[in-house]
Design a protein around this motif. Sequence first.
Motif, PDB file in Angstrom:
ATOM      1  N   ALA A  97       0.849  -1.187   0.000  1.00 58.70           N
ATOM      2  CA  ALA A  97       0.000   0.000   0.000  1.00 58.70           C
ATOM      3  C   ALA A  97       0.884   1.237   0.000  1.00 58.70           C
ATOM      4  O   ALA A  97       2.055   1.172   0.416  1.00 58.70           O
ATOM      5  N   THR A 119      -8.231  -1.953  -5.668  1.00 58.05           N
ATOM      6  CA  THR A 119      -8.776  -0.813  -4.939  1.00 58.05           C
ATOM      7  C   THR A 119     -10.151  -1.182  -4.422  1.00 58.05           C
ATOM      8  O   THR A 119     -11.019  -1.598  -5.206  1.00 58.05           O
ATOM      9  N   SER A 127      -4.687 -10.980   8.902  1.00 57.96           N
ATOM     10  CA  SER A 127      -5.712 -10.041   8.466  1.00 57.96           C
ATOM     11  C   SER A 127      -6.557 -10.558   7.307  1.00 57.96           C
ATOM     12  O   SER A 127      -7.618  -9.995   7.017  1.00 57.96           O
ATOM     13  N   SER A 176     -15.187   2.156  -0.020  1.00 60.06           N
ATOM     14  CA  SER A 176     -16.066   1.965   1.142  1.00 60.06           C
ATOM     15  C   SER A 176     -17.487   2.392   0.833  1.00 60.06           C
ATOM     16  O   SER A 176     -17.769   2.981  -0.185  1.00 60.06           O
ATOM     17  N   LYS A 221       3.713   2.143   2.666  1.00 61.67           N
ATOM     18  CA  LYS A 221       3.962   0.960   3.492  1.00 61.67           C
ATOM     19  C   LYS A 221       4.925   0.008   2.795  1.00 61.67           C
ATOM     20  O   LYS A 221       5.091   0.050   1.586  1.00 61.67           O
ATOM     21  N   LYS A 235     -12.091  -5.461   2.006  1.00 61.45           N
ATOM     22  CA  LYS A 235     -12.199  -4.292   2.863  1.00 61.45           C
ATOM     23  C   LYS A 235     -11.344  -3.169   2.290  1.00 61.45           C
ATOM     24  O   LYS A 235     -10.364  -3.435   1.581  1.00 61.45           O
ATOM     25  N   PRO A 236     -11.659  -1.919   2.596  1.00 60.35           N
ATOM     26  CA  PRO A 236     -10.835  -0.801   2.099  1.00 60.35           C
ATOM     27  C   PRO A 236      -9.355  -0.960   2.450  1.00 60.35           C
ATOM     28  O   PRO A 236      -8.494  -0.562   1.661  1.00 60.35           O
ATOM     29  N   GLU A 237      -9.069  -1.554   3.580  1.00 56.87           N
ATOM     30  CA  GLU A 237      -7.666  -1.731   3.981  1.00 56.87           C
ATOM     31  C   GLU A 237      -6.936  -2.787   3.149  1.00 56.87           C
ATOM     32  O   GLU A 237      -5.717  -2.942   3.292  1.00 56.87           O
ATOM     33  N   ASP A 238      -7.654  -3.486   2.284  1.00 60.69           N
ATOM     34  CA  ASP A 238      -7.005  -4.413   1.353  1.00 60.69           C
ATOM     35  C   ASP A 238      -6.480  -3.702   0.106  1.00 60.69           C
ATOM     36  O   ASP A 238      -5.810  -4.320  -0.723  1.00 60.69           O
ATOM     37  N   THR A 239      -6.771  -2.427  -0.024  1.00 64.15           N
ATOM     38  CA  THR A 239      -6.309  -1.657  -1.174  1.00 64.15           C
ATOM     39  C   THR A 239      -4.795  -1.620  -1.219  1.00 64.15           C
ATOM     40  O   THR A 239      -4.133  -1.240  -0.239  1.00 64.15           O
TER      41      THR A 239
END
Length: 125
Positions: free
Chosen positions: A40, A122, A63, A125, A43, A87-91
Amino acid sequence: QVQLVESGGGLVQAGGSLRLSCAASGGTFSNYNMGWFRQAPGKERAVVAAINWTGDTTYYVDSVKGRFTISRDNAKNTVYLQMNNLKPEDTAVYYCAADYSRDILWIGVRNYDYWGQGTQVTVSS
């Protein structure tokens, strides 16, 4: 020399699904353990899932457990990552990678010898 080409990324709403594919060429696919990694913005690249050369041993980062499934088809020289309940955090940009050591299923970036170019996932949400 192994060449890896990912496909299947895209834009999906939260709760949706995608299946990533990674086609390998230029080597004997069954000689390699395979991994899916993601990175990401801002990161470090990190493992998502890995699978050994026979397909009977897998690893998942906490996760994604219960949501993602890694599999391989040695006859088709392809590894897959089925991603459900996104989930958005998988983007992230998702990369597949090949590791020539069959004895141990490594999960570190530095253990992998060959990398694909990446595919963007992407999740909105």
